[in-house]
Scaffold this motif. Structure first.
Motif, PDB file in Angstrom:
ATOM      1  N   ARG A 281      -6.062  34.961  13.507  1.00 10.58           N
ATOM      2  CA  ARG A 281      -4.906  34.641  14.331  1.00 10.58           C
ATOM      3  C   ARG A 281      -5.008  33.244  14.948  1.00 10.58           C
ATOM      4  NH1 ARG A 281      -0.056  35.118  14.398  1.00 10.58           N
ATOM      5  NH2 ARG A 281      -0.387  37.223  13.605  1.00 10.58           N
ATOM      6  N   ASP A 282      -6.217  32.766  15.229  1.00 15.10           N
ATOM      7  CA  ASP A 282      -6.391  31.464  15.876  1.00 15.10           C
ATOM      8  C   ASP A 282      -6.298  30.286  14.907  1.00 15.10           C
ATOM      9  OD1 ASP A 282      -8.794  31.526  14.496  1.00 15.10           O
ATOM     10  OD2 ASP A 282     -10.053  31.717  16.272  1.00 15.10           O
ATOM     11  N   GLY A 283      -5.965  30.550  13.630  1.00 16.19           N
ATOM     12  CA  GLY A 283      -5.779  29.477  12.664  1.00 16.19           C
ATOM     13  C   GLY A 283      -6.960  29.218  11.757  1.00 16.19           C
ATOM     14  N   ARG A 284      -8.101  29.837  12.018  1.00 16.35           N
ATOM     15  CA  ARG A 284      -9.266  29.628  11.165  1.00 16.35           C
ATOM     16  C   ARG A 284      -9.143  30.409   9.855  1.00 16.35           C
ATOM     17  NH1 ARG A 284     -14.300  31.398  14.343  1.00 16.35           N
ATOM     18  NH2 ARG A 284     -12.796  32.886  15.228  1.00 16.35           N
ATOM     19  N   LEU A 285      -9.785  29.870   8.827  1.00 18.05           N
ATOM     20  CA  LEU A 285      -9.821  30.506   7.512  1.00 18.05           C
ATOM     21  C   LEU A 285     -11.263  30.505   7.027  1.00 18.05           C
ATOM     22  CD1 LEU A 285      -7.944  31.546   5.085  1.00 18.05           C
ATOM     23  CD2 LEU A 285      -8.376  29.288   4.112  1.00 18.05           C
ATOM     24  N   VAL A 286     -11.762  31.676   6.638  1.00 23.40           N
ATOM     25  CA  VAL A 286     -13.127  31.781   6.148  1.00 23.40           C
ATOM     26  C   VAL A 286     -13.102  32.187   4.678  1.00 23.40           C
ATOM     27  CG1 VAL A 286     -13.335  34.175   6.991  1.00 23.40           C
ATOM     28  CG2 VAL A 286     -15.395  32.850   6.502  1.00 23.40           C
ATOM     29  N   GLU A 287     -13.974  31.559   3.868  1.00 26.22           N
ATOM     30  CA  GLU A 287     -14.055  31.861   2.440  1.00 26.22           C
ATOM     31  C   GLU A 287     -15.501  32.129   2.047  1.00 26.22           C
ATOM     32  OE1 GLU A 287     -11.518  29.518  -0.274  1.00 26.22           O
ATOM     33  OE2 GLU A 287     -11.107  28.261   1.470  1.00 26.22           O
ATOM     34  N   VAL A 288     -15.678  33.099   1.133  1.00 29.50           N
ATOM     35  CA  VAL A 288     -17.003  33.465   0.629  1.00 29.50           C
ATOM     36  C   VAL A 288     -16.902  33.628  -0.883  1.00 29.50           C
ATOM     37  CG1 VAL A 288     -18.881  35.141   0.704  1.00 29.50           C
ATOM     38  CG2 VAL A 288     -17.579  34.653   2.789  1.00 29.50           C
ATOM     39  N   PRO A 289     -17.757  32.956  -1.662  1.00 25.03           N
ATOM     40  CA  PRO A 289     -17.705  33.115  -3.125  1.00 25.03           C
ATOM     41  C   PRO A 289     -18.295  34.447  -3.568  1.00 25.03           C
ATOM     42  CG  PRO A 289     -19.540  31.702  -2.516  1.00 25.03           C
ATOM     43  CD  PRO A 289     -18.794  31.992  -1.237  1.00 25.03           C
ATOM     44  N   ALA A 290     -17.919  34.871  -4.755  1.00 24.40           N
ATOM     45  CA  ALA A 290     -18.395  36.149  -5.288  1.00 24.40           C
ATOM     46  C   ALA A 290     -19.860  36.075  -5.690  1.00 24.40           C
ATOM     47  CB  ALA A 290     -17.554  36.564  -6.488  1.00 24.40           C
TER      48      ALA A 290
ATOM     49  N   ALA B 171     -18.962  39.249   8.601  1.00 26.80           N
ATOM     50  CA  ALA B 171     -18.383  40.488   8.081  1.00 26.80           C
ATOM     51  C   ALA B 171     -17.857  40.299   6.662  1.00 26.80           C
ATOM     52  CB  ALA B 171     -17.257  40.969   9.001  1.00 26.80           C
ATOM     53  N   LEU B 172     -17.213  39.154   6.401  1.00 32.89           N
ATOM     54  CA  LEU B 172     -16.686  38.901   5.059  1.00 32.89           C
ATOM     55  C   LEU B 172     -17.833  38.669   4.076  1.00 32.89           C
ATOM     56  CD1 LEU B 172     -13.895  38.660   3.667  1.00 32.89           C
ATOM     57  CD2 LEU B 172     -14.171  36.183   3.809  1.00 32.89           C
ATOM     58  N   ARG B 173     -18.859  37.961   4.505  1.00 33.70           N
ATOM     59  CA  ARG B 173     -20.032  37.760   3.647  1.00 33.70           C
ATOM     60  C   ARG B 173     -20.641  39.090   3.233  1.00 33.70           C
ATOM     61  NH1 ARG B 173     -24.573  36.119   7.237  1.00 33.70           N
ATOM     62  NH2 ARG B 173     -24.331  38.350   7.641  1.00 33.70           N
ATOM     63  N   ASP B 174     -20.823  40.000   4.207  1.00 33.08           N
ATOM     64  CA  ASP B 174     -21.395  41.303   3.880  1.00 33.08           C
ATOM     65  C   ASP B 174     -20.465  42.110   2.989  1.00 33.08           C
ATOM     66  OD1 ASP B 174     -23.634  40.695   5.309  1.00 33.08           O
ATOM     67  OD2 ASP B 174     -23.261  42.081   6.959  1.00 33.08           O
ATOM     68  N   GLY B 175     -19.142  41.973   3.202  1.00 31.96           N
ATOM     69  CA  GLY B 175     -18.195  42.673   2.348  1.00 31.96           C
ATOM     70  C   GLY B 175     -18.264  42.210   0.908  1.00 31.96           C
ATOM     71  N   VAL B 176     -18.324  40.894   0.696  1.00 37.35           N
ATOM     72  CA  VAL B 176     -18.440  40.345  -0.652  1.00 37.35           C
ATOM     73  C   VAL B 176     -19.750  40.776  -1.294  1.00 37.35           C
ATOM     74  CG1 VAL B 176     -18.736  38.189  -1.935  1.00 37.35           C
ATOM     75  CG2 VAL B 176     -16.908  38.386  -0.237  1.00 37.35           C
ATOM     76  N   LEU B 177     -20.819  40.762  -0.521  1.00 34.65           N
ATOM     77  CA  LEU B 177     -22.139  41.134  -1.044  1.00 34.65           C
ATOM     78  C   LEU B 177     -22.174  42.605  -1.444  1.00 34.65           C
ATOM     79  CD1 LEU B 177     -24.963  39.985  -1.523  1.00 34.65           C
ATOM     80  CD2 LEU B 177     -25.533  40.588   0.836  1.00 34.65           C
TER      81      LEU B 177
ATOM     82  N   ALA C 232     -30.724  39.146   2.736  1.00 33.40           N
ATOM     83  CA  ALA C 232     -31.857  38.223   2.817  1.00 33.40           C
ATOM     84  C   ALA C 232     -32.186  37.619   1.459  1.00 33.40           C
ATOM     85  CB  ALA C 232     -33.081  38.951   3.384  1.00 33.40           C
ATOM     86  N   ALA C 233     -31.907  38.367   0.401  1.00 35.00           N
ATOM     87  CA  ALA C 233     -32.261  37.908  -0.947  1.00 35.00           C
ATOM     88  C   ALA C 233     -31.144  37.148  -1.653  1.00 35.00           C
ATOM     89  CB  ALA C 233     -32.671  39.111  -1.796  1.00 35.00           C
ATOM     90  N   ALA C 234     -29.878  37.494  -1.342  1.00 32.88           N
ATOM     91  CA  ALA C 234     -28.792  36.951  -2.176  1.00 32.88           C
ATOM     92  C   ALA C 234     -27.508  36.686  -1.403  1.00 32.88           C
ATOM     93  CB  ALA C 234     -28.502  37.934  -3.316  1.00 32.88           C
ATOM     94  N   ALA C 235     -27.618  36.288  -0.136  1.00 28.52           N
ATOM     95  CA  ALA C 235     -26.413  36.087   0.667  1.00 28.52           C
ATOM     96  C   ALA C 235     -25.598  34.902   0.157  1.00 28.52           C
ATOM     97  CB  ALA C 235     -26.786  35.871   2.126  1.00 28.52           C
ATOM     98  N   PRO C 236     -24.301  35.071  -0.085  1.00 28.26           N
ATOM     99  CA  PRO C 236     -23.456  33.950  -0.488  1.00 28.26           C
ATOM    100  C   PRO C 236     -23.135  33.067   0.722  1.00 28.26           C
ATOM    101  CG  PRO C 236     -22.129  35.932  -0.260  1.00 28.26           C
ATOM    102  CD  PRO C 236     -23.557  36.339  -0.029  1.00 28.26           C
ATOM    103  N   PRO C 237     -22.781  31.811   0.502  1.00 28.28           N
ATOM    104  CA  PRO C 237     -22.451  30.921   1.620  1.00 28.28           C
ATOM    105  C   PRO C 237     -21.104  31.265   2.246  1.00 28.28           C
ATOM    106  CG  PRO C 237     -22.064  29.808  -0.462  1.00 28.28           C
ATOM    107  CD  PRO C 237     -22.729  31.113  -0.805  1.00 28.28           C
TER     108      PRO C 237
END
Length: 309
Positions: A222-231, A264-270, A296-301
């Motif tokens: 809502r505050d205008g930020r956008l977060v992206e995480v690769p597969a 939260a999005l990083r963990d969801g993608v993982l 710890a082993a494979a977290a995406p950016p």
């Protein structure tokens, strides 16, 4: 502290079958490379993820007293998801998923048995007591429950799946009430533009997320930020069925626990990327400790930007 989550929606008996490719070529008889059966469906998958992550889960669904229903009830009992929110219906929902060698899937849910059944709001209201979040899926039998569920004062979340128009009639009751909205990219043009449109159109929405398959996921705040995480796919890609459910459910867990959309999005993608390495993704979920070890082993950016710029 672990959140209490109510999940309302469809639980089905599914069979997943391997096919040589799409389109499927007609043959009088064909032996698949593999086949798996078990309980799946959006509500089942989301509830299992939350249960595995250690949350208190109340499942509100419809299950028949037929042969399929017996199998569904047995799995729900095994997974600790059977309870007073599981209401008897005349028959159960069924489904088939065709999966090609690359993991692409074609789902064929047969929901007619549940579309005409009225779920008692009194049961949902009782199951919602003390809940931190209502995950009200966009199943047809859930739609009439929305106006009264909205009066309970509990945040609502929904994944509207294959949506293309944020002003569309069917999903509007959810979009007008939900604080967290996710969907699939498959019918969208530009996912970033869709996020911006949704957040501007529906002022109650705080988070708008899009699962983008092999491109990962993004979410606008809502505050205008956008977060992206690769597969990521730590064990390769076998079956992409339910990847969006895993992304959504795991994001909700993180959002409820710490409110950090990026983590939260990083963990969801993982979690979603780990699940698609299995032939029946809905049947397996990571515990909190297992998810932490995989992170710890494979977290995406995690990359931050703006949707309003």
């Amino acid at each position: 502290m672990s959140p209490t989550v109510l999940v309302a929606g469809v639980v089905s008996l599914y069979i997943s079958v391997n096919v040589r490719g799409f389109p499927v070529t007609y043959e009088p008889s064909a032996k698949p490379g593999w086949a798996r059966s078990g309980t799946a469906g959006v509500a089942s998958h989301i509830a299992r993820v939350h249960r595995a992550l250690g949350n208190d889960v109340r499942l509100c669904t419809l299950v028949g007293r037929d042969t399929a229903g017996e199998a569904i009830r047995a799995e729900l009992r095994r997974d600790g998801l059977s309870g007073p929110g599981v209401v008897e219906s005349p028959s159960s929902s069924l489904g088939v998923v065709l999966v090609d060698p690359s993991g692409r899937r074609m789902g064929m849910p047969h929901l007619t048995a549940l579309d005409r059944v009225e779920y008692p709001f009194e049961v949902l209201r009782e199951q919602a007591r003390g809940a931190d979040l209502l995950v009200l899926t966009n199943a047809k039998f859930v739609r009439p429950l929305l106006p009264r569920a909205d009066t309970l004062g509990i945040p609502i979340a929904v994944d509207v799946h294959l949506i293309d128009d944020p002003a569309g009639e069917y999903n509007r009751p959810w979009l007008e009430r939900a604080r967290i909205v996710f969907c699939s990219h498959e019918r969208l043009g530009d996912p970033r533009a869709w996020v911006a449109d949704l957040l501007r159109r529906y002022p109650r929405c705080e988070v708008a997320g899009v699962g983008m398959g092999a491109r990962g996921a993004l979410a606008g705040l809502r505050d205008g930020r956008l977060v992206e995480v690769p597969a990521v796919a730590p064990a390769g890609v076998v079956n992409t069925s339910g990847a969006g459910d895993a992304l959504f459910a795991t994001f909700l867990d993180g959002w409820c626990r710490h409110g950090d959309a990026g983590a939260a999005l990083r963990d969801g993608v993982l979690h979603a990327g780990w699940k698609v390495g299995h032939r029946l993704p809905a049947s397996v979920s990571l515990t909190r400790a297992e998810l932490a070890a995989l992170r710890a082993a494979a977290a995406p950016p995690v990359t931050w930007g703006r949707w309003d710029g």
